[in-house]
Design an enzyme around this catalytic site. Structure first.
Site, PDB file in Angstrom:
ATOM      1  N   ASN A 370      50.254  33.930  27.435  1.00 37.98           N
ATOM      2  CA  ASN A 370      50.993  33.815  28.695  1.00 37.98           C
ATOM      3  C   ASN A 370      52.254  32.971  28.527  1.00 37.98           C
ATOM      4  OD1 ASN A 370      49.077  35.343  29.965  1.00 37.98           O
ATOM      5  ND2 ASN A 370      48.082  33.654  31.015  1.00 37.98           N
ATOM      6  N   ILE A 396      39.716  38.606  34.573  1.00 35.54           N
ATOM      7  CA  ILE A 396      39.047  39.528  35.492  1.00 35.54           C
ATOM      8  C   ILE A 396      38.765  40.881  34.846  1.00 35.54           C
ATOM      9  CG2 ILE A 396      41.208  40.409  36.481  1.00 35.54           C
ATOM     10  CD1 ILE A 396      39.772  40.456  39.205  1.00 35.54           C
ATOM     11  N   CYS A 457      44.416  28.705  36.727  1.00 32.67           N
ATOM     12  CA  CYS A 457      44.291  29.736  35.692  1.00 32.67           C
ATOM     13  C   CYS A 457      45.704  30.270  35.481  1.00 32.67           C
ATOM     14  CB  CYS A 457      43.288  30.810  36.085  1.00 32.67           C
ATOM     15  SG  CYS A 457      43.462  31.459  37.767  1.00 32.67           S
ATOM     16  N   ASP A 462      41.927  33.458  41.336  1.00 31.47           N
ATOM     17  CA  ASP A 462      40.694  34.149  40.952  1.00 31.47           C
ATOM     18  C   ASP A 462      39.710  33.145  40.360  1.00 31.47           C
ATOM     19  OD1 ASP A 462      38.965  36.334  40.550  1.00 31.47           O
ATOM     20  OD2 ASP A 462      39.597  36.468  38.464  1.00 31.47           O
TER      21      ASP A 462
END
Length: 653
Positions: A370, A396, A457, A462
């Site tokens: 990321n 996820i 996150c 989430d």
């Protein structure tokens, strides 16, 4: 949501104040099956209660108690002896017969009437098809009447005793596909319906029925209303409840319960128009000293503008849980002095610690990826008083694949000889264990370490919500009550833009409460889980145009109350996050398999226990009043009698 294996909780520590309750596991409390309701369909909540009991209680086979009043049936709908009914359009009933409706009604097909779908207020029938075959994986092929409304797909066959029913809210459907059917006589057309609640359903019907009624097309249209320009059923649902569930969560009142605002934290209205962050709520709690201009710069540095804001504060140490998204560090290690100062201010608000723990839910390798794409994480060089901890929780997409594998082994058949190895191969329990372990670490840093934490996150909506909500559930006994749990969901999930291990006596709610919430996450019956953030819900006027799930639940709390509940006020729960103490939540994931249903009606037994508990509590209160009255009378007699010289004896019970 998983539940841990049964084991009694042990209380550690003593004296006044907060205590830790540790357990080698926990047993989920609640209902695996339900008996028929004694409420009538004419009662304010009767029709909905009956439907929920049938849906949650067990499987596709259930007893329909009582007939549906004629008022509940759409007035555009009539039954013919040989019905030829297409989708009912607004303004006409869609009949293709020269006979007058009244004459047709007099000649109505009694069997078809018996197989009609019960309707909620506001629900209307769109398609009816006779002689549709449901290919049941447990009982074989069953022929009955298929009804598609704007809320559900309903199949009923009265040829069996008790009547055979399949009742599926359209919102639960994730995919509809045509399949070939070769071995069911004239029924040459087939549909496979993939559901989000662990079921796959297969239907077979005649080609002529498909040509006339366009069953497949109508089902697809109604199952995915938004894609087809249709409103969600929640905006048509008109049931009235005694309680207004939209008033359950008041952010100002909840922060006041936590002791906020105080000298270090303020309630800010900077996001009142959702300009700071369009996926955050209007009411935020931020450090008192932070300026709005600096907060705007922090928002520009955080993914999707999701700045660190307070979720929970410890009533004694003032250690806090704050949540946010990842910083936009990027491959060149970009810095933001306002963001660095902001996190330092969060740490300074807690005088008992000179450190801030940043829990990054992601895997370290994923966070690095990321970072290469413009995201990243807080370096300890830029944030010198912060400690960064990666919790290594999968994203996820990995969780969805794990859930897909779990579905394959629990429905429709279960290989009992390889059950444990099959569950293990899905990695579902391992991923739940990692999530639970992360929440325990957060709770422990707050409670034992008296250290403030920041949780994020990638986008902070989430895994972040899972971790903060679980940690708050462990730390704050209020969230383990029915109302508190509703507020926790509203606050950490619904309000901030978007499953729990249980100690058998620490939660006021039972298992049915959790299953009901999960079922209505997808049902589109209530407005509670519609839209992605508070801004969207205000735009769509959800709170004025739909019914809240909490209205339904809070109008009949006895249905969802745990009779074994003990208020462990100021006790912190520390579940053991070990695979040795985790087991699959069979009553949810495997509930559609009739062989896995409890032989004893658990929920009915729990209701009986709740009634006994209420009766015993009343007797205790009566005895306490009687004892107090006798004590006062005895004291009065001793005071007025000069001849009484004996020393009074004080007895403690």
């Amino acid at each position: 949501m998983e539940r841990a294996a049964a084991a009694g909780p042990a209380v550690e520590g003593g004296g006044v104040g907060r205590r830790a309750v540790r357990a080698g596991g926990a047993a989920a409390v609640g209902a695996g099956s339900r008996q028929a309701s004694t409420e009538t369909l004419d009662s304010p909540t009767g029709s909905h209660v009956e439907w929920c009991k049938q849906l949650i209680a067990a499987t596709i086979s259930s007893q329909i108690s009582g007939s549906v009043p004629s008022e509940g049936v759409s007035r555009d709908y009539r039954v013919y002896r040989r019905p030829v009914i297409r989708e009912i359009q607004d303004g006409h009933n869609g009949f293709h017969s020269e006979a007058e409706p009244d004459q047709a009604l007099r000649d109505g097909n009694k069997l078809a009437q018996m197989e009609e779908a019960p309707l909620f207020p506001g629900e209307s029938i769109k398609v009816i098809a006779k002689d549709v075959m449901y290919i049941c994986p447990f009982m074989g092929a069953v022929s009955g009447t298929l009804t598609v409304t704007d809320f559900r797909m309903y199949i009923k066959s009265v040829e069996r005793d008790p009547p055979f029913v399949v009742d599926v809210p359209l919102g639960v459907i994730s995919r509809v596909e045509k399949i070939g059917v070769q071995s069911h006589g004239e029924n040459s057309c087939g549909i496979e319906i993939v559901c989000k609640d662990m079921r796959n359903l297969r239907l077979a019907y005649k080609q002529e029925e498909q040509n006339r009624l366009e069953i497949f097309e109508n089902l697809v249209t109604r199952a995915f209303p938004v894609s087809n320009g249709l409103p969600l059923f929640a905006f048509s649902y008109k049931e009235k409840f005694a309680v207004n569930g939209w008033k359950v969560y008041d952010p100002i009142a909840e922060y006041k319960r936590q002791g906020l605002p105080n000298e270090s934290w303020k309630i800010s209205k900077i996001n009142s128009s959702y300009e700071l962050c369009d996926t955050y709520p209007a009411v935020l709690v931020v450090p008192t000293s932070v300026k709005d201009d600096d907060l705007s710069k922090v928002a520009a540095f955080r993914a999707k503008g999701r700045v660190p804001v307070l979720s929970w504060i410890h009533p004694e140490s003032q250690a806090t849980i704050t949540r946010c998204s990842q910083p936009s560090v990027g491959p060149n290690d970009k810095r933001c002095k306002e963001d660095e100062k902001y996190l330092q201010t969060i740490m300074d608000a807690n005088a008992q610690s000179h450190k801030l723990i940043i829990f990054d839910a992601r895997q370290n390798s994923v966070a690095d990826t990321n970072k290469a794409k413009g995201g990243g994480y807080e370096s300890e060089s830029a944030y010198p008083n912060a400690e960064l901890v990666f919790l290594e929780i999968h994203n996820i997409h990995v969780m969805r694949e794990s859930l897909r594998k779990l579905k394959e082994i629990v429905y429709p058949t279960i290989d009992e000889t390889r059950w444990l190895s099959n569950v293990d191969s899905t990695h579902w329990l391992e991923y739940i264990r990692m999530l639970l372990a992360g929440a325990v670490r957060i709770a422990d840093k707050i409670e034992s370490g008296k250290t403030s934490v920041v949780v994020h996150c990638s986008d902070g909506w989430d895994r972040t919500a899972q971790l903060t909500a679980l940690a708050m559930l462990m730390l704050d006994s209020y969230y383990r009550t029915i109302k508190g749990f509703e507020i926790l969901i509203e606050k950490e999930w619904i309000s901030f833009g978007h499953r729990f291990a249980m100690f058998p006596a620490a939660f006021e709610f039972n298992e049915l409460f959790l299953i009901t919430i999960l079922d209505h996450l997808y049902s589109c019956l209530f407005g509670t889980f519609l839209c992605n953030c508070e801004k969207e819900r205000l735009k769509e006027e959800v709170s004025t145009k739909t019914v809240s799930l909490w209205s339904y639940i809070n109008s009949q709390l006895d249905e969802f109350t745990n009779p074994f509940y003990v208020n462990y006020e100021n006790h912190v729960l520390y579940p053991v996050a070990s695979l040795n103490h985790l087991e699959l939540w069979v009553n949810y994931y495997v509930r559609w398999n009739p062989r896995m249903r409890p032989q004893v009606p658990i929920h009915q037994n729990l209701k009986e226990l709740l009634a006994i508990r209420t009766e015993l509590q009343k007797k205790v209160e009566d005895l306490q009043r009687e004892a107090a009255t006798r004590s006062i009378s005895s004291s009065s007699d001793r005071g007025s009698s000069p001849s009484h010289s004996a020393t009074p004896v004080h007895t403690s019970v």
